[in-house]
Structures are given as structure tokens and as C-alpha cells.
Design a protein around this motif. Structure first.
Motif, PDB file in Angstrom:
ATOM      1  N   ALA A 130      31.388  39.530  51.119  1.00  0.00           N
ATOM      2  CA  ALA A 130      29.999  39.146  51.397  1.00  0.00           C
ATOM      3  C   ALA A 130      29.855  38.708  52.849  1.00  0.00           C
ATOM      4  CB  ALA A 130      29.571  38.034  50.449  1.00  0.00           C
ATOM      5  N   GLU A 131      30.838  37.946  53.346  1.00  0.00           N
ATOM      6  CA  GLU A 131      30.790  37.494  54.743  1.00  0.00           C
ATOM      7  C   GLU A 131      30.882  38.673  55.707  1.00  0.00           C
ATOM      8  OE1 GLU A 131      32.969  33.285  53.637  1.00  0.00           O
ATOM      9  OE2 GLU A 131      33.940  34.621  55.095  1.00  0.00           O
ATOM     10  N   THR A 132      31.732  39.619  55.372  1.00  0.00           N
ATOM     11  CA  THR A 132      31.905  40.789  56.241  1.00  0.00           C
ATOM     12  C   THR A 132      30.606  41.595  56.314  1.00  0.00           C
ATOM     13  OG1 THR A 132      34.203  40.873  55.513  1.00  0.00           O
ATOM     14  CG2 THR A 132      33.376  42.796  56.706  1.00  0.00           C
ATOM     15  N   VAL A 133      29.953  41.760  55.177  1.00  0.00           N
ATOM     16  CA  VAL A 133      28.688  42.492  55.162  1.00  0.00           C
ATOM     17  C   VAL A 133      27.627  41.735  55.962  1.00  0.00           C
ATOM     18  CG1 VAL A 133      26.757  43.208  53.685  1.00  0.00           C
ATOM     19  CG2 VAL A 133      29.108  43.740  53.014  1.00  0.00           C
ATOM     20  N   PHE A 134      27.672  40.404  55.859  1.00  0.00           N
ATOM     21  CA  PHE A 134      26.714  39.585  56.605  1.00  0.00           C
ATOM     22  C   PHE A 134      26.872  39.826  58.109  1.00  0.00           C
ATOM     23  CE2 PHE A 134      25.286  35.573  58.582  1.00  0.00           C
ATOM     24  CZ  PHE A 134      23.992  35.547  58.088  1.00  0.00           C
ATOM     25  N   GLU A 135      28.121  39.975  58.561  1.00  0.00           N
ATOM     26  CA  GLU A 135      28.372  40.199  60.000  1.00  0.00           C
ATOM     27  C   GLU A 135      28.227  41.664  60.395  1.00  0.00           C
ATOM     28  OE1 GLU A 135      32.218  38.520  60.740  1.00  0.00           O
ATOM     29  OE2 GLU A 135      31.568  36.598  59.901  1.00  0.00           O
ATOM     30  N   HIS A 136      28.403  42.555  59.453  1.00  0.00           N
ATOM     31  CA  HIS A 136      28.331  43.989  59.748  1.00  0.00           C
ATOM     32  C   HIS A 136      27.378  44.641  58.742  1.00  0.00           C
ATOM     33  CE1 HIS A 136      31.805  43.593  62.432  1.00  0.00           C
ATOM     34  NE2 HIS A 136      32.255  42.749  61.522  1.00  0.00           N
ATOM     35  N   GLN A 137      26.106  44.615  59.083  1.00  0.00           N
ATOM     36  CA  GLN A 137      25.075  45.079  58.157  1.00  0.00           C
ATOM     37  C   GLN A 137      25.289  46.527  57.704  1.00  0.00           C
ATOM     38  OE1 GLN A 137      22.305  43.096  57.063  1.00  0.00           O
ATOM     39  NE2 GLN A 137      23.538  41.449  57.936  1.00  0.00           N
ATOM     40  N   GLU A 138      25.946  47.314  58.577  1.00  0.00           N
ATOM     41  CA  GLU A 138      26.151  48.729  58.219  1.00  0.00           C
ATOM     42  C   GLU A 138      27.055  48.877  56.993  1.00  0.00           C
ATOM     43  OE1 GLU A 138      27.463  47.216  60.796  1.00  0.00           O
ATOM     44  OE2 GLU A 138      29.501  47.909  61.216  1.00  0.00           O
ATOM     45  N   LEU A 139      27.715  47.797  56.612  1.00  0.00           N
ATOM     46  CA  LEU A 139      28.599  47.865  55.444  1.00  0.00           C
ATOM     47  C   LEU A 139      27.913  47.409  54.156  1.00  0.00           C
ATOM     48  CD1 LEU A 139      31.847  46.429  57.085  1.00  0.00           C
ATOM     49  CD2 LEU A 139      31.345  48.815  56.579  1.00  0.00           C
ATOM     50  N   THR A 140      26.633  47.147  54.230  1.00  0.00           N
ATOM     51  CA  THR A 140      25.890  46.672  53.059  1.00  0.00           C
ATOM     52  C   THR A 140      26.114  47.608  51.867  1.00  0.00           C
ATOM     53  OG1 THR A 140      24.206  45.689  54.447  1.00  0.00           O
ATOM     54  CG2 THR A 140      23.584  46.128  52.164  1.00  0.00           C
ATOM     55  N   GLY A 141      26.354  47.013  50.735  1.00  0.00           N
ATOM     56  CA  GLY A 141      26.537  47.814  49.522  1.00  0.00           C
ATOM     57  C   GLY A 141      27.977  48.187  49.242  1.00  0.00           C
ATOM     58  N   MET A 142      28.893  47.784  50.141  1.00  0.00           N
ATOM     59  CA  MET A 142      30.293  48.137  49.856  1.00  0.00           C
ATOM     60  C   MET A 142      30.823  47.253  48.733  1.00  0.00           C
ATOM     61  SD  MET A 142      32.704  46.576  52.835  1.00  0.00           S
ATOM     62  CE  MET A 142      32.715  44.853  53.320  1.00  0.00           C
ATOM     63  N   GLY A 143      31.776  47.787  48.011  1.00  0.00           N
ATOM     64  CA  GLY A 143      32.363  47.030  46.914  1.00  0.00           C
ATOM     65  C   GLY A 143      33.728  47.599  46.576  1.00  0.00           C
ATOM     66  N   THR A 144      34.416  46.929  45.682  1.00  0.00           N
ATOM     67  CA  THR A 144      35.727  47.444  45.283  1.00  0.00           C
ATOM     68  C   THR A 144      36.094  46.976  43.877  1.00  0.00           C
ATOM     69  OG1 THR A 144      38.068  47.638  45.914  1.00  0.00           O
ATOM     70  CG2 THR A 144      37.022  45.504  46.301  1.00  0.00           C
ATOM     71  N   THR A 145      36.845  47.823  43.201  1.00  0.00           N
ATOM     72  CA  THR A 145      37.450  47.423  41.932  1.00  0.00           C
ATOM     73  C   THR A 145      38.733  46.678  42.279  1.00  0.00           C
ATOM     74  OG1 THR A 145      39.012  49.251  41.659  1.00  0.00           O
ATOM     75  CG2 THR A 145      36.729  49.681  41.031  1.00  0.00           C
ATOM     76  N   VAL A 146      39.229  45.876  41.372  1.00  0.00           N
ATOM     77  CA  VAL A 146      40.566  45.296  41.539  1.00  0.00           C
ATOM     78  C   VAL A 146      41.214  45.211  40.162  1.00  0.00           C
ATOM     79  CG1 VAL A 146      41.920  43.251  42.143  1.00  0.00           C
ATOM     80  CG2 VAL A 146      39.993  43.907  43.583  1.00  0.00           C
ATOM     81  N   ASP A 175      58.591  36.248  31.650  1.00  0.00           N
ATOM     82  CA  ASP A 175      58.292  37.271  30.646  1.00  0.00           C
ATOM     83  C   ASP A 175      56.794  37.336  30.320  1.00  0.00           C
ATOM     84  OD1 ASP A 175      58.104  34.905  29.350  1.00  0.00           O
ATOM     85  OD2 ASP A 175      59.698  35.282  27.890  1.00  0.00           O
ATOM     86  N   SER A 176      55.978  36.944  31.303  1.00  0.00           N
ATOM     87  CA  SER A 176      54.526  37.075  31.156  1.00  0.00           C
ATOM     88  C   SER A 176      53.941  37.867  32.314  1.00  0.00           C
ATOM     89  CB  SER A 176      53.853  35.704  31.153  1.00  0.00           C
ATOM     90  OG  SER A 176      54.215  34.987  30.005  1.00  0.00           O
ATOM     91  N   MET A 177      52.907  38.622  31.982  1.00  0.00           N
ATOM     92  CA  MET A 177      52.130  39.294  33.014  1.00  0.00           C
ATOM     93  C   MET A 177      50.734  38.675  32.995  1.00  0.00           C
ATOM     94  SD  MET A 177      53.562  41.663  34.860  1.00  0.00           S
ATOM     95  CE  MET A 177      54.919  42.857  34.847  1.00  0.00           C
ATOM     96  N   THR A 178      50.325  38.161  34.148  1.00  0.00           N
ATOM     97  CA  THR A 178      48.974  37.649  34.291  1.00  0.00           C
ATOM     98  C   THR A 178      48.119  38.789  34.827  1.00  0.00           C
ATOM     99  OG1 THR A 178      49.787  35.453  34.749  1.00  0.00           O
ATOM    100  CG2 THR A 178      47.587  35.965  35.523  1.00  0.00           C
ATOM    101  N   ILE A 179      46.970  38.965  34.237  1.00  0.00           N
ATOM    102  CA  ILE A 179      46.120  40.096  34.608  1.00  0.00           C
ATOM    103  C   ILE A 179      44.776  39.614  35.122  1.00  0.00           C
ATOM    104  CG2 ILE A 179      44.799  42.035  33.631  1.00  0.00           C
ATOM    105  CD1 ILE A 179      47.218  42.397  31.699  1.00  0.00           C
ATOM    106  N   ALA A 180      44.302  40.209  36.205  1.00  0.00           N
ATOM    107  CA  ALA A 180      42.914  39.995  36.639  1.00  0.00           C
ATOM    108  C   ALA A 180      42.337  41.386  36.890  1.00  0.00           C
ATOM    109  CB  ALA A 180      42.851  39.151  37.893  1.00  0.00           C
ATOM    110  N   HIS A 181      41.101  41.588  36.441  1.00  0.00           N
ATOM    111  CA  HIS A 181      40.561  42.946  36.475  1.00  0.00           C
ATOM    112  C   HIS A 181      39.047  42.942  36.587  1.00  0.00           C
ATOM    113  CE1 HIS A 181      39.590  47.014  35.116  1.00  0.00           C
ATOM    114  NE2 HIS A 181      38.887  46.481  34.138  1.00  0.00           N
ATOM    115  N   ILE A 182      38.563  43.825  37.478  1.00  0.00           N
ATOM    116  CA  ILE A 182      37.123  44.080  37.552  1.00  0.00           C
ATOM    117  C   ILE A 182      36.931  45.515  38.031  1.00  0.00           C
ATOM    118  CG2 ILE A 182      36.907  43.113  39.910  1.00  0.00           C
ATOM    119  CD1 ILE A 182      34.093  42.060  38.959  1.00  0.00           C
ATOM    120  N   GLY A 183      36.041  46.250  37.374  1.00  0.00           N
ATOM    121  CA  GLY A 183      35.781  47.637  37.775  1.00  0.00           C
ATOM    122  C   GLY A 183      36.403  48.652  36.835  1.00  0.00           C
ATOM    123  N   ASP A 184      36.713  49.843  37.357  1.00  0.00           N
ATOM    124  CA  ASP A 184      37.209  50.910  36.485  1.00  0.00           C
ATOM    125  C   ASP A 184      38.585  51.430  36.863  1.00  0.00           C
ATOM    126  OD1 ASP A 184      36.590  52.303  38.774  1.00  0.00           O
ATOM    127  OD2 ASP A 184      35.557  53.952  37.738  1.00  0.00           O
TER     128      ASP A 184
END
Ligand code: CA
Length: 414
Positions: A82-98, A106-115
Motif C-alpha cells: 500500500a505504501e509503495t502504491v502511495f509513492e508510485h501511483q502507476e502501480l495502483t491495483g497491483m497485488g500478489t498471492t502468498v 514436526d509442524s508446518m505453519t501455513i499462511a495463505h491468500i490467493g490462488d
């Protein structure tokens, strides 16, 4: 050289002009991020996210601590975008899955958003651990369409949740799952899972190759299938050492290159040459993944659109069916017409007659009828001619048929 226990590999694919995916495999942390943002921003988004999240690649005392650290890093990455887009308007609308795995013993911690997806291969079974945050997955979950229909749905690249500059508090899925020696974890962008069938993925994981060779095989198979999208895979093996690390850590995709996005007017034209060079290829590729914010009205509108599309498809089928049946009827009619231009000589009730049509029948349908009855009696004909008449004699035309009757009549006279 020791066998690598984890590996990451990313490839731009065969159609895209730049790689918007990023991946990371390190000590405890393994991540894939798939950026989006049209002609500008996707590569920046995934790179920013991976660089921020990889700071959590440390030893944690408990899976709970790891889960908290991982989730916090995704939220921090969201803030950074969000900060990067604020400084670089041409990047508006960029996003990413993670999609990220953080191992603690013996545990896997998972964090997930997107496809992007996390799979677990265990006892020769492949299970998808994460759920896609896509519009079509919503339709599948609510029973509106099947998983098979979702795979070819025109709006399958519409994402309902991503990290980006839209939502200050994105909804991130987290989980802690036990892992055991023999487990093999796969994290991949949709550039793999959308184009390689799950049984092919499973075969590659089961082929007895090490983590590094497995990432190569998966990427190669995707390229063999045309690789219309960027493809990124991370493979993580679990043995009894409690350690899946790769030394030194590997960063792949756009996060592996220096971040450059200032004053790049040229970016906008990046996709043009691909379209000019391969118009068909581009036309047959699905649209870029893109994020459309989740709201009840918007979802309702998408669902209504889906319903209209299904109706259109039904109408198309109906028209095609009518055309096909019409063609069949026309064909039969022409065939019948053709039979009616033909004549042959045969017998009926002991008399020589001229038939119009052909001798063959079409099931119960006779394709001929008596056209002229003559006064020549079959019994009066010489024996061998009687047999010929009973077998019927083909004529080229009606006059030819009459000429045949004439000759038969002469045979009687003799
Ligand atoms: Ca993708």
C-alpha cells in the motif's frame, strides 16, 4: 554433495513477457507469491512480498509463535504494498498471492491468500491443503458449478482475496499441520496447477527424484504443455532430521532481480510485442489473474453474469442441435431424391415391371415403387432370362429401362 531437502524454481513460461511470480526456499521458510497488476506492478508486488516475508525465516520455539510471525509478515507485506502504491501511483491495483510454509520441528505453519497452492504428498496421496480464494471456488463451494466446470470457467482468474493496496486488513488463512518423515510439500503458482493435471503433479512428486530435480521436472512438464503463465514451484522434503533447509537460501522469480519500477514509462508497452508476434496464442491464453474486491453486490453481479453465460451456452447448444438435425434431414431428402432418379427392371405377380428408385430398403422404408407394368409374362421368358429378371436389372434411365423391356419382349417372341 548432499541431497537438497528443498528447492525453488521459477520460469517466465512461453507466452508472458515478464515473470510476475516470486519464490523462496530457505532454512525454515518456503514461499510462493504470484503477482498481478496488468502491465505494471505484478512483478513488483510479488518481489516486495517475498522480500518482506523471508525476514521471518528463523527458528521458532513453538508452531504458535511461527504462525503469529508468519501472519504478521503477510500483514506487513500488505502494508508495504500500500505504501509503495502511495509513492508510485502507476502501480495502483497491483497485488500478489502468498502461500507460505514455516517449519517448526514436526509442524508446518501455513499462511495463505490467493490462488497459489500448497499440496502435501504423503503415502502416495496428493492433497491440496489450501483453498483458492477465487470467484469460481466460491461457485464450487456453493454448489453452483463443479470443479471440472471451474477449471475451464472464463472467470477462473478472478481472485477475491490478495495482498495489495486495496484492503488494510486482508483475510489470511492460517493453519498448523503436523508433518512426518516421508512427507513432500509442494507450493506452486497457478501457472503450474492450472495447466498440469493433478495426477501428473503426483507422478512427478512420486518419481523418486530429489527436491531440486522434482522442481525441474514440474517446470519442464509445464513448458511441454505450453506454459501460458509464469510458473513457480517450491518442493520441501521432510525426513527425520527436523530440517528441510537449503543452504544458501534460494530466491527465484522477480524477487531475485533488483527492484526497478521508478519512471518506467516503457512498461506499458511490454505486452504489445507478444500480442503482435503470437496473436492466436495470446487470444487463447486466459486473461491475467486479477483481483476484484469482495463485496456482496459484486459477488451477486458475478453470479448473475455466470447465470446469463450458462443460458447463452444452452441457447448455443440448442441452435447447434437444430442445425445438425436440419442438415441430417436435408441429407436424407437429397439421398431420397437421388434414389428417385433411378430405374430398374424386375418382376411383380409374374409380370415384368419397371421400378422407380433403388432395390435397397432402409429398414422398413422401401426406396422404390412400381413405375410401369408391362405385358411381358416372366413365365414366357427363357429360363436364364427369368432368373435375371427376378434378380432385377439396373437401368441408367427410364428410356434405358424401356429398352430392356423391349429386348425381353423380343426374347419372348423368338
Ligand atoms: Ca499466475
Amino acid at each position: 554433495m548432499t541431497t537438497p531437502k528443498s528447492a525453488a524454481l521459477s520460469n517466465v513460461g512461453k507466452i508472458r513477457s515478464n515473470n510476475q511470480d516470486s519464490g523462496y526456499a530457505g532454512q525454515q521458510l518456503f514461499v510462493v507469491a504470484d503477482g498481478m497488476g496488468g502491465h505494471a506492478g505484478g512483478d513488483v508486488a510479488s518481489a516486495i512480498a517475498i522480500r518482506r516475508i523471508r525476514e521471518t525465516d528463523k527458528q521458532y520455539t513453538s508452531p504458535g509463535d511461527a504462525e503469529f510471525a508468519l501472519q504478521s509478515s503477510l500483514i506487513a507485506a500488505n502494508q508495504l504494498l500500500a505504501e509503495t502504491v502511495f509513492e508510485h501511483q502507476e502501480l495502483t491495483g497491483m497485488g500478489t498471492t502468498v502461500s507460505a510454509l514455516l517449519r517448526v520441528g514436526d509442524s508446518m505453519t501455513i499462511a495463505h491468500i490467493g490462488d497459489s497452492r500448497i499440496y502435501l504428498w504423503r503415502d502416495d496421496e496428493l492433497s491440496q491443503i489450501t483453498a483458492d480464494h477465487t470467484f469460481v471456488q466460491r461457485l464450487v463451494d456453493s454448489g453452483r458449478i463443479t470443479a471440472e466446470e471451474a477449471a475451464v470457467h472464463p472467470r477462473r482468474s478472478v481472485l477475491m482475496r490478495v495482498l495489495g493496496d486495496v484492503d488494510a486488513a486482508p483475510e489470511i488463512d492460517t493453519a498448523i499441520i503436523g508433518t512426518q518423515p516421508g512427507d513432500r510439500w509442494l507450493i506452486c503458482s497457478d501457472g503450474l496447477s492450472s495447466y498440469l493435471a493433478e495426477d501428473r503433479i503426483k507422478k512427478a512428486l512420486a518419481a523418486g527424484l530429489d527436491a531440486d530435480q522434482t522442481t525441474r521436472r514440474l517446470v519442464k512438464e509445464t513448458l511441454d504443455h505450453g506454459a501460458p503463465d509464469n510458473v513457480t514451484v517450491v518442493v520441501v522434503d521432510v525426513d527425520d532430521t527436523g530440517d528441510s533447509s537449503v543452504e544458501p537460501p534460494v530466491t527465484v522469480g522477480s524477487a531475485s532481480a533488483p527492484l526497478t519500477f521508478e519512471g518506467e514509462a516503457g512498461r506499458k508497452s511490454l505486452r504489445l510485442p507478444t500480442i503482435l508476434l503470437h496473436p492466436l496464442k495470446v487470444a487463447s491464453t486466459p486473461e491475467d489473474s486479477h483481483f476484484e474486491p469482495e463485496s456482496d453486490e459484486y459477488l451477486a453481479e458475478l453470479i448473475a453474469e455466470d447465470r446469463r453465460r450458462r443460458r447463452r451456452r444452452r441457447v448455443t447448444w440448442l441452435v447447434a442441435l437444430v442445425v445438425a438435425v436440419g442438415a441430417l434431414v436435408a441429407g436424407l431428402f437429397l439421398a431420397y431424391q437421388w434414389t428417385q432418379d433411378h430405374y430398374y427392371v424386375g418382376e411383380r405377380n409374374g409380370t415384368v415391371v419397371i421400378y422407380k428408385g433403388v432395390q435397397q430398403t432402409l429398414g422398413p422404408i422401401t426406396l422404390s415403387e412400381v413405375h410401369e407394368v408391362t405385358d411381358v409374362r416372366v413365365d414366357d421368358l427363357p429360363n436364364y432370362t427369368q432368373q435375371t429378371v427376378e434378380d432385377t436389372i439396373n437401368a441408367d434411365s427410364l428410356s434405358d429401362a424401356r429398352a430392356i423391356v423391349e429386348r425381353l419382349s423380343d426374347a419372348v417372341a423368338r
